[in-house]
Design a protein around this motif. Structure first.
Motif, mmCIF file in Angstrom:
data_model
loop_
_atom_site.group_PDB
_atom_site.id
_atom_site.type_symbol
_atom_site.label_atom_id
_atom_site.label_comp_id
_atom_site.label_asym_id
_atom_site.label_seq_id
_atom_site.Cartn_x
_atom_site.Cartn_y
_atom_site.Cartn_z
ATOM 1 N N UNK B 30 0.804 -1.209 0.000
ATOM 2 C CA UNK B 30 0.000 0.000 0.000
ATOM 3 C C UNK B 30 0.843 1.267 0.000
ATOM 4 N N UNK B 31 0.234 2.334 -0.518
ATOM 5 C CA UNK B 31 0.913 3.616 -0.621
ATOM 6 C C UNK B 31 0.946 4.307 0.741
ATOM 7 N N UNK B 32 2.038 4.980 0.999
ATOM 8 C CA UNK B 32 2.129 5.819 2.197
ATOM 9 C C UNK B 32 2.225 5.051 3.498
ATOM 10 N N UNK B 33 2.471 3.753 3.428
ATOM 11 C CA UNK B 33 2.560 2.934 4.640
ATOM 12 C C UNK B 33 3.928 2.274 4.719
ATOM 13 N N UNK B 34 4.216 1.729 5.871
ATOM 14 C CA UNK B 34 5.440 0.940 6.007
ATOM 15 C C UNK B 34 5.075 -0.527 5.890
ATOM 16 N N UNK B 35 5.633 -1.188 4.917
ATOM 17 C CA UNK B 35 5.372 -2.610 4.733
ATOM 18 C C UNK B 35 6.657 -3.375 5.021
ATOM 19 N N UNK B 36 6.556 -4.350 5.903
ATOM 20 C CA UNK B 36 7.734 -5.164 6.199
ATOM 21 C C UNK B 36 7.642 -6.476 5.445
ATOM 22 N N UNK B 37 8.718 -6.843 4.774
ATOM 23 C CA UNK B 37 8.765 -8.152 4.135
ATOM 24 C C UNK B 37 9.799 -8.956 4.906
ATOM 25 N N UNK B 38 9.318 -10.040 5.521
ATOM 26 C CA UNK B 38 10.219 -10.800 6.373
ATOM 27 C C UNK B 38 10.378 -12.204 5.831
ATOM 28 N N UNK B 39 11.429 -12.825 6.262
ATOM 29 C CA UNK B 39 11.659 -14.197 5.833
ATOM 30 C C UNK B 39 13.037 -14.605 6.260
ATOM 31 N N UNK B 40 13.260 -15.921 6.307
ATOM 32 C CA UNK B 40 14.580 -16.387 6.712
ATOM 33 C C UNK B 40 15.658 -15.927 5.732
ATOM 34 N N UNK B 41 16.911 -15.988 6.157
ATOM 35 C CA UNK B 41 18.018 -15.614 5.271
ATOM 36 C C UNK B 41 17.970 -16.474 4.021
ATOM 37 N N UNK B 42 18.270 -15.875 2.918
ATOM 38 C CA UNK B 42 18.314 -16.636 1.683
ATOM 39 C C UNK B 42 16.965 -16.887 1.065
ATOM 40 N N UNK B 43 15.912 -16.242 1.587
ATOM 41 C CA UNK B 43 14.600 -16.485 1.000
ATOM 42 C C UNK B 43 14.302 -15.523 -0.145
ATOM 43 N N UNK B 44 15.292 -14.701 -0.526
ATOM 44 C CA UNK B 44 15.090 -13.852 -1.694
ATOM 45 C C UNK B 44 14.466 -12.515 -1.398
ATOM 46 N N UNK B 45 14.622 -12.048 -0.176
ATOM 47 C CA UNK B 45 14.033 -10.746 0.162
ATOM 48 C C UNK B 45 14.704 -9.617 -0.620
ATOM 49 N N UNK B 46 16.045 -9.669 -0.678
ATOM 50 C CA UNK B 46 16.753 -8.620 -1.415
ATOM 51 C C UNK B 46 16.428 -8.706 -2.903
ATOM 52 N N UNK B 47 16.321 -9.960 -3.387
ATOM 53 C CA UNK B 47 15.951 -10.155 -4.782
ATOM 54 C C UNK B 47 14.627 -9.470 -5.095
ATOM 55 N N UNK B 48 13.718 -9.518 -4.130
ATOM 56 C CA UNK B 48 12.417 -8.884 -4.323
ATOM 57 C C UNK B 48 12.573 -7.384 -4.550
ATOM 58 N N UNK B 49 13.447 -6.757 -3.751
ATOM 59 C CA UNK B 49 13.678 -5.326 -3.927
ATOM 60 C C UNK B 49 14.282 -5.041 -5.299
ATOM 61 N N UNK B 50 15.173 -5.925 -5.724
ATOM 62 C CA UNK B 50 15.799 -5.709 -7.030
ATOM 63 C C UNK B 50 14.793 -5.876 -8.162
ATOM 64 N N UNK B 51 13.837 -6.756 -7.959
ATOM 65 C CA UNK B 51 12.774 -6.908 -8.963
ATOM 66 C C UNK B 51 11.959 -5.617 -9.037
ATOM 67 N N UNK B 52 11.665 -5.054 -7.876
ATOM 68 C CA UNK B 52 10.885 -3.811 -7.857
ATOM 69 C C UNK B 52 11.682 -2.680 -8.500
#
Lengths: 264, 275, 152
Positions: B30-52
């Motif tokens: 959502x716009x204007x909010x803080x969204x946390x994406x959590x997950x164990x190490x190596x679950x591709x969280x950083x990859x998600x940011x790179x996709x965005x």
């Protein structure tokens, strides 16, 4: 067909595919960094700084090597040529050797070791510390901002270094030949001038060093940009830079010499 | 697509080598909010940011930012879109050859035609916001880890982006630095109305500031909702992650061959039968 | 380091490169700055041009007066046709001078030596040497000597 044989062939195939893919990537990389020149007000200071890092800082090693190579050529040349009673020809021998071959080639090899490896390590480290990524995310193309100034700087620095190398070498040869071994100074320069032609020897040597500058810098920045962003990855990329650059310089030197001085 | 959503991931599949990092992830931020994406190490969280951010392209599925499909944008449009995004890298990723001041000034100099004195004012304002106005002349090598991250944050907000992404902002920070970062993220969100995406595996800190959170594991979205909804989530995997239990649906042991066979022990009964 | 210092040092670096090029051009390859100078061309036919090549020296009494422009084969007489560019300053070479191919030193390169005649008229653009002497072929001389045929 035995298993180990098919494995070998498979490995060869995979290696070839990887080599071709890498070649393609590096060509695309080159294209990306050379098209779209940034505004001169932005690009020029960046390039000047890189000429300083790449060219000016390599000057010391180039001058010292040039001096010694010129002096060694004079010594060796003197002992060989004095067998034929034509030791006054060392001027010509030194000048031709330096201008056509040693100037461009040795400078390029020194350049690969001194500046090329530093470039690879620097860019590799920028990649490992996510500086390139963060630049991309700031909407700045690292190919143009980081790579292009370095490519141009290498392209410009190499011929300058090679010219200086040759001049210092010829001067060093004179030191040994004229001051020490007693060749007449007049015949040192005179023989040189009558056999060296500007467009055949000086300009061809210059063209060689331009080509080498381009290839060495390209290899160096590409290896840095394409490296595995770990400490082991950067160190092997640096090694590859030196090895590939040296091989490329020696191989290209043969091709260029054949085209320029060969009789076909 | 409602006006309230800023980023939409639509059935995104992404593989690296033979490993499938995302296997059909759909997500709305959502716009204007803080969204946390959590997950164990190596679950591709950083990859998600790179996709965005468009640095990586999904194998299939769409990544929409402000209604634009990032992977289909032309280069120029992508770079323009990125000017409206800020990203805080895990390492800070400051340019080591530039001073703190120049680091923050960098995006301004590249993307705006502003005169030097105006750039100076903006840079000092941004540095003031992270409490480091006095550190402007230091080089990145002279900064502590926490300070590095704050300078990087000042740089990320230099162009007043609409969206800011934090990659592991809490990792490797001492408690004070962590408190500072938590405060800064929250303040930036409320004062500037930024859409913030936070990628982290630090559960308490993330949940304390996020309006909305989701958990990714094994290439799938395994839980999403407000922090309260997540804490009451029925899935045992979500509970294991949130509470940090060593064993559970995610096994303690990495998949391995049978222990007895590995050590060469043979169960007595089998020995008899073989003989 | 301040950008300005870097700028200056890099400027000096490039200047040093330019200076090096200049040294190589003037001191090492003996290029003269005046563009070529005025020349006039004459030709000479030789039975054997030996190892004569273009841009080789043409001298008179040991002083360089010109350069060879090209060496070609005359398809009618099957002689070597050598076109020589002589500097315009040397405009009083007698018309009956002869062109001789010589070797500098034992192993040096070949050049053309002009031996002056006695004619009152001078060589002018487009003229041809009446008398030429071909390259000395050492191998042939030795074989002639060995087979006792003597000099020809």
């Amino acid at each position: 067909m035995p298993d180990y044989l098919t494995n070998r062939i498979a490995r060869l195939g995979r290696g070839t595919m990887e080599a071709v893919a890498s070649l393609g990537r590096s060509a695309g990389f080159l294209w990306g960094s050379l098209v779209g020149v940034p505004r001169p007000s932005v690009g020029l200071p960046l390039m000047v700084r890189q000429i300083y890092n790449i060219g000016v800082l390599s000057l010391a090693i180039v001058v010292v090597s040039g001096l010694f190579i010129g002096m060694v050529l004079a010594l060796q040349g003197y002992y060989i040529l004095s067998d034929f009673g034509s030791e006054s020809a060392i001027g010509q021998m030194i000048a031709l050797t330096l201008l056509r071959e040693l100037g461009p080639v040795v400078t390029a090899l020194l350049f690969a070791g001194r500046a090329g490896s530093a470039l690879t390590a620097e860019i590799g480290l920028m990649k490992a510390t996510e500086q390139l990524s963060s630049m991309e995310m700031m909407g700045v193309d690292p190919l143009r901002r980081v790579i292009a100034p370095r490519l141009w700087a290498g392209f410009i620095s190499m011929p300058v270094l090679a010219l200086i190398f040759s001049v210092v070498g010829i001067w060093g040869g004179m030191l040994v030949g004229v001051q020490w071994l007693g060749v007449f100074e007049g015949s040192y320069w005179g023989n040189m001038q009558s056999s060296v032609t500007f467009f055949d020897d000086v300009v061809n040597g210059l063209i060689k060093s331009l080509v080498f500058g381009f290839v060495c810098t390209w290899i160096a920045v590409y290896q840095g940009y394409d490296c595995v962003p770990t400490s082991a990855g950067i160190s092997s990329a640096t090694t590859r830079t030196v090895v590939f650059s040296s091989l490329a310089v020696l191989g290209l030197d043969f091709v260029l010499t054949a085209v320029m001085f060969g009789s076909f | 697509m409602s006006d309230r959503s800023c980023i939409i991931l639509d059935d995104v599949v992404f593989t690296r080598g033979h490993r499938r990092i995302f296997d059909g992830v759909s997500l709305t931020i959502p716009r204007g909010r803080i969204t946390a994406i959590m997950g164990p190490s190596g679950s591709g969280k950083t990859t998600l940011l790179r996709l965005v951010g468009g640095q990586l392209k999904p194998d299939s599925g769409r990544v929409l930012v402000d209604g634009e499909d990032v992977s289909r944008l032309r280069r120029k449009d992508l770079y323009q879109l990125r000017e409206r995004m800020g990203m805080l890298f895990q390492s800070g990723a400051l340019f080591t050859d530039l001073s703190v001041f120049e680091n923050v000034a960098f995006p301004l100099r590249v993307h705006t035609p502003l005169p030097d004195d105006m750039i100076r004012d903006i840079v000092l304002m941004k540095l003031e916001a992270v409490g480091l106005r006095g550190a402007r002349d230091l080089m990145p090598a002279e900064l502590s880890g926490g300070m590095t991250r704050r300078v990087a944050l000042a740089r990320a907000i230099a162009l007043d982006p609409e969206l800011i992404m934090y990659d592991e902002p809490f990792a490797g920070q001492d408690p004070i630095a962590m408190g500072v970062v938590v405060k800064l993220i929250r303040e930036l969100n409320t004062t500037m109305g930024l859409t913030s995406v936070l990628v982290s595996h630090d559960v308490p800190e993330s949940l304390s500031i996020a309006h909305y959170a989701c958990i990714i594991a094994d290439g799938k979205l395994i839980g999403e909702g407000t922090p309260e909804q997540l804490k009451a989530h029925p899935s045992p995997r979500v509970q294991q992650f949130l509470n940090g239990q060593p064993d559970g649906p995610v096994p303690f042991h990495y998949p391995a061959p049978d222990a007895a066979a590995d050590w060469g022990c043979v169960v007595p009964g089998e020995e008899d039968s073989r003989a | 380091m301040a950008q300005r210092t870097t700028d200056i040092i890099v400027g000096l670096f490039i200047l040093a490169g330019g200076a090096a090029l200049l040294v190589l051009a003037l001191q090492v390859s003996g290029l003269t700055l005046k563009p070529g100078g005025e020349t006039y061309s004459v030709q000479a036919y030789f039975n054997d041009a030996g190892g004569l090549s273009s841009r080789a020296r043409v001298s008179m009494a040991g002083v360089t007066v010109g350069r060879i422009r090209e060496v070609t084969l005359d398809q009618e007489t099957f002689q070597a046709r050598v076109v020589i560019d002589i500097e315009a300053d040397y405009d009083s070479i007698p018309a009956d001078s002869s062109a001789i191919i010589r070797t500098s030193g034992l192993l040096g390169e070949q050049y053309i030596d002009i031996s002056p005649g006695a004619d009152m008229e001078s060589l002018a653009d487009g003229d041809t040497f009446y008398e030429t002497q071909s390259a000395l072929n050492i191998e042939r001389m030795i074989s002639n000597f060995a087979t006792g045929q003597g000099g020809d």
